[in-house]
Design an enzyme around this catalytic site. Structure first.
Site, PDB file in Angstrom:
ATOM      1  N   SER A   9       1.502  -9.904  -1.075  1.00  0.00           N
ATOM      2  CA  SER A   9       1.177  -8.481  -0.908  1.00  0.00           C
ATOM      3  C   SER A   9       1.540  -7.914   0.464  1.00  0.00           C
ATOM      4  CB  SER A   9      -0.311  -8.264  -1.182  1.00  0.00           C
ATOM      5  OG  SER A   9      -1.102  -9.122  -0.369  1.00  0.00           O
ATOM      6  N   GLU A  11      -9.798   7.355   3.649  1.00  0.00           N
ATOM      7  CA  GLU A  11     -10.723   6.492   4.378  1.00  0.00           C
ATOM      8  C   GLU A  11     -10.005   5.169   4.601  1.00  0.00           C
ATOM      9  OE1 GLU A  11     -10.695   6.456   1.129  1.00  0.00           O
ATOM     10  OE2 GLU A  11     -10.754   4.291   0.747  1.00  0.00           O
ATOM     11  N   LYS A  63       0.810  -1.227   0.000  1.00  0.00           N
ATOM     12  CA  LYS A  63       0.000   0.000   0.000  1.00  0.00           C
ATOM     13  C   LYS A  63       0.839   1.271   0.000  1.00  0.00           C
ATOM     14  CE  LYS A  63      -4.467  -1.463   1.630  1.00  0.00           C
ATOM     15  NZ  LYS A  63      -4.299  -2.897   1.976  1.00  0.00           N
TER      16      LYS A  63
END
Ligand code: PLP
Length: 396
Positions: free
Chosen positions: A380, A114, A92
């Site tokens: 990931s 968010e 991310k």
């Protein structure tokens, strides 16, 4: 070579999916981004800053690791792309670094985001601290209780975490609050969306930032095997950003099989699932036209997955197009299957994966490979955040 899958058209469409379905009051913000994002992110100044931070701050390139014992188990060649080794523990941060540099180039002073489980909130709070920008993260009140450690991380990093108290008090309510805030603070605020979702240009912008994953895979695989292209790339899909990044430079290479893995939760037909392509229909979610789980009259269905990152009722428009066109295959793994794959990787390779990534690992069981195939799996994220789920599984 014609680009059929990688980038959307001028209006943000991948096939029939995408676009920008936004309230009129958001138009100036989104229009500004649409007009400027490509010019900014393709400038030498931006590329230099982005690449330097990816190297020295995130820790890129992340290794492409040949998993010998896992390969023996499946009688083929398996490479793990180690996004779990990125700073903050997942892919991310590639996106939040890119977006904050873009926000600064646009002259913005404040960042909003968010977050559901808090992973994107932490990645956003991290880059705000790094650059000295104010950060507000909207989070469902219920999620704040469930994810207290990530709330603490965001606060320690200097972010303000505001509870969304409406509706189900989860991710979609947090998204509504973030959009409302953005409408009221259009001039000085940039909204960092955490996946390849949202109105155009977010899906394309986030895919470009995450495309560093497949850019690295290509030269790393060439170093190891003499070939740039693997036979298969496998990645889990929540909104779809790590998959978009891992697929990106192989999208137009028809010889590379692309496999996206969704969360089946307790089973695709159980009523507790997040397998969007199996259960979803076309609709508008989060500002773009895509596939999403909804009732016949258009109410978004509450998704379920053991992994917070895959617990999302839609997929980004690029993935909806990859699904409809047949360019990528979509499979799913249940909660229990993901747990099984996580323990298998831990004990065969000494790597504890995130539960999200474990979904991608599990489908090795459902596929047939040749002995000389080379399979790349996007790992990931790391599993530290999932320890309580792993502890519960060991008690059973
Ligand atoms: C958030 C997250 C995901 C899902 O998001 P995508 O946008 O689909 O990549 C997957 N894995 C990890 C470790 C995550 O934190």
């Amino acid at each position: 070579m014609s680009v059929r899958y990688q980038n959307p058209d001028a209006l943000g469409y991948y096939g029939k999916f995408g676009g920008a379905f936004i309230p009129e009051m958001l138009y100036p913000n989104v229009h500004e981004l649409q007009q400027q994002y490509l010019q900014i992110i393709q400038s030498e100044k931006f590329k230099n800053e982005f690449n330097l931070l990816l190297k020295d701050y995130v820790g890129r390139p992340t290794p492409l690791y040949y998993a010998q014992r896992l390969s023996n188990e499946f009688n083929t060649n398996i490479f793990l792309k180690r996004e779990d080794l990125c700073h903050t523990g997942a892919h991310k941060i590639n996106n939040t670094i890119g977006q904050i540099l873009l926000a600064i180039a646009l002259g913005k002073k404040k960042i909003i985001a968010e977050t559901g489980a808090g992973q994107h909130g932490v990645a956003t709070a991290t880059v705000c601290a790094l650059n000295g920008l104010d950060c507000i993260v909207f989070m469902g009140e219920k999620d704040m209780e469930r994810q207290a450690p990530n709330v603490a991380r965001m606060k320690m990093l200097g972010a303000t975490v505001l509870p969304a108290k409406s509706g189900s008090k989860t991710l979609k309510d947090a998204t509504n609050e973030a959009i409302r805030y953005w409408i009221n603070h259009p001039d000085d605020t940039h909204y960092i969306i955490g996946s390849v979702v949202g109105p155009h240009p977010y899906p394309d912008m986030v895919a470009r930032f995450q495309s560093v994953i497949s850019e690295e895979i290509r030269w790393q695989l060439k170093e190891k095997t003499g070939k740039e292209n693997p036979s298969h790339v496998i990645a889990c899909v929540g909104g779809g950003s790590n998959a978009a990044g891992a697929f990106y430079h192989f999208l137009e290479e028809s010889g590379v099989e692309l496999i996206a893995v969704e969360a089946a939760g307790q089973g695709v037909e159980s009523g507790f699932s997040a397998a969007t392509t199996a259960l979803g229909t076309t609709g508008i979610l989060h500002g773009s036209k895509s596939l999403l789980m909804q009732t016949p009259d258009g109410q978004v269905t509450e998704p379920h997955s053991i992994s917070a990152g895959l617990d999302y009722p839609g997929i980004g428009p690029m993935h909806a197009h990859l699904f409809e066109s047949g360019r990528a295959r979509f499979l799913s793994a249940t909660d229990d299957e993901a747990l099984k794959a996580a323990f298998q990787l831990a004990q065969l390779e000494g790597i504890i994966p995130a539960l999200e990534s474990a979904h991608a690992l599990y489908v090795l069981n459902n596929l047939k490979f040749k002995k000389d195939d080379s399979i790349v799996i996007c790992l990931s994220g790391r599993g530290d955040k999932d320890l309580s789920a792993y502890m519960q599984a060991m008690e059973k």
